[in-house]
Design a protein around this motif. Structure first.
Motif, PDB file in Angstrom:
ATOM      1  N   SER A  24      -0.422  -0.900   9.964  1.00  0.00           N
ATOM      2  CA  SER A  24      -0.005  -0.557   9.133  1.00  0.00           C
ATOM      3  C   SER A  24      -0.395   0.533   8.235  1.00  0.00           C
ATOM      4  O   SER A  24       0.164   2.122   7.611  1.00  0.00           O
ATOM      5  CB  SER A  24       2.142  -1.442   8.867  1.00  0.00           C
ATOM      6  OG  SER A  24       2.493  -1.892   9.775  1.00  0.00           O
ATOM      7  N   ASN A  25      -1.165  -0.379   7.652  1.00  0.00           N
ATOM      8  CA  ASN A  25      -1.967   0.620   6.548  1.00  0.00           C
ATOM      9  C   ASN A  25      -3.106   1.863   7.011  1.00  0.00           C
ATOM     10  O   ASN A  25      -2.978   2.954   6.862  1.00  0.00           O
ATOM     11  CB  ASN A  25      -2.815  -0.661   5.606  1.00  0.00           C
ATOM     12  CG  ASN A  25      -2.049  -1.685   5.590  1.00  0.00           C
ATOM     13  OD1 ASN A  25      -1.220  -0.899   4.351  1.00  0.00           O
ATOM     14  ND2 ASN A  25      -3.017  -2.606   5.058  1.00  0.00           N
ATOM     15  N   THR A  56       0.606   4.441  -2.927  1.00  0.00           N
ATOM     16  CA  THR A  56       0.115   5.877  -2.710  1.00  0.00           C
ATOM     17  C   THR A  56       1.775   6.264  -3.282  1.00  0.00           C
ATOM     18  O   THR A  56       0.891   6.939  -4.448  1.00  0.00           O
ATOM     19  CB  THR A  56       0.517   5.479  -0.665  1.00  0.00           C
ATOM     20  OG1 THR A  56      -0.465   4.599  -0.303  1.00  0.00           O
ATOM     21  CG2 THR A  56      -0.120   6.590  -1.198  1.00  0.00           C
ATOM     22  N   PRO A  59       1.416  -1.279   0.226  1.00  0.00           N
ATOM     23  CA  PRO A  59       0.434   0.075  -0.154  1.00  0.00           C
ATOM     24  C   PRO A  59       0.490   0.931  -0.428  1.00  0.00           C
ATOM     25  O   PRO A  59       0.582   2.310  -0.804  1.00  0.00           O
ATOM     26  CB  PRO A  59      -0.528  -0.368   1.479  1.00  0.00           C
ATOM     27  CG  PRO A  59      -1.084  -1.576   1.455  1.00  0.00           C
ATOM     28  CD  PRO A  59       0.734  -2.037   1.135  1.00  0.00           C
ATOM     29  N   TYR A  60       2.218   1.670   0.740  1.00  0.00           N
ATOM     30  CA  TYR A  60       2.807   2.312   0.760  1.00  0.00           C
ATOM     31  C   TYR A  60       3.477   2.755  -0.966  1.00  0.00           C
ATOM     32  O   TYR A  60       2.999   3.981  -1.426  1.00  0.00           O
ATOM     33  CB  TYR A  60       3.943   2.217   1.470  1.00  0.00           C
ATOM     34  CG  TYR A  60       3.563   1.978   2.856  1.00  0.00           C
ATOM     35  CD1 TYR A  60       3.939   3.443   3.806  1.00  0.00           C
ATOM     36  CD2 TYR A  60       2.694   1.506   3.691  1.00  0.00           C
ATOM     37  CE1 TYR A  60       2.955   3.876   5.304  1.00  0.00           C
ATOM     38  CE2 TYR A  60       2.762   1.691   4.801  1.00  0.00           C
ATOM     39  CZ  TYR A  60       2.873   2.737   5.507  1.00  0.00           C
ATOM     40  OH  TYR A  60       2.400   2.967   7.518  1.00  0.00           O
TER      41      TYR A  60
END
Length: 229
Positions: free
Chosen positions: A142-143, A20, A16-17
């Motif tokens: 973490s998300n 993004t 996800p990082y």
């Protein structure tokens, strides 16, 4: 099997990082180095917080596991206000305006935290002999942290704007304080209600979503009024 579990957790944390960064347009701005600088300021801020905690709040030898020093924990949580100062320094060091500046600071800050707090945990724990839902929970957390950090960065940016509607300043300030004390509030909630980890994760996600939506509405209103893109 353990390697597969470790790979799943690692992907759940870091993909996800990456998405993004890539699909928010930051890769087109060449913002990688600025994200790296934001991570460096994050590390420096955490070292300062550790020094203050070790100096003024040494670990106690209390053996009571069911007791909680609310005042002491509150004072320790107050040290997290240094994060807001660190985020402000990050924002001041990034040229430009609008969403690119906020996302660069947010992704850089959150990325540094996730590398320092999750990789070693997953490497040591998720590669264990037995499957444990704890690491899935940490990965999902973490998300949530990514959204939380971008929200906090946006609030700091809004708070620093001189053209922000004065009637919204108390709202932004209150939300910033809530973001700083949210870990303490969640810890107190768990201690008082004995809430399970999945319920805590759900509550954290709902709170973060509400903060994010409210912050987005304030940012969108300011961007529309003064033409920030």
């Amino acid at each position: 099997m353990t390697l597969y579990h470790f790979g799943n957790c690692l992907a759940l944390v870091y993909v996800p990082y990456y998405l993004t960064y890539k699909y928010s347009g930051l890769s087109e701005y060449g913002a990688f180095w600025k994200c790296f600088q934001a991570g460096g300021i994050y590390v420096f801020t955490q070292l300062c917080k550790m020094l203050i905690l070790a100096t003024f709040f040494p670990a106690s030898d209390s053996s009571g596991q069911d007791s909680m020093d609310f005042i002491g924990e509150f004072l320790k949580a107050t040290v997290d206000l240094l994060d807001l100062g660190g985020i402000y320094l990050v924002l001041m060091g990034i040229p430009g305006k609008g969403h690119a500046k906020i996302l660069t600071a947010g992704v850089g800050w959150a990325g540094a935290e996730i590398v320092l707090t999750r990789f070693l945990l997953l490497w040591v724990g998720a590669r264990g002999a037995e499957f444990d839902w704890t690491y899935i929970q940490k990965s999902l957390e973490s998300n949530i942290s990514l959204v939380q950090h971008i929200t906090t960065v946006t609030l700091v940016w809004l708070w620093s704007r001189h053209d922000l509607n004065r009637s919204l300043l108390p709202v932004v300030t209150t939300m910033l304080l809530f973001c700083s004390y949210k870990p303490f509030i969640m810890e107190m909630l768990v201690h008082v209600t004995k809430t399970g980890p999945w319920i805590v994760l759900l509550i954290r996600a709902v709170l973060t979503l509400c903060l994010g939506i409210t912050t987005l509405q304030i940012y969108a209103g300011l961007a529309q009024s003064i033409g920030i893109y």
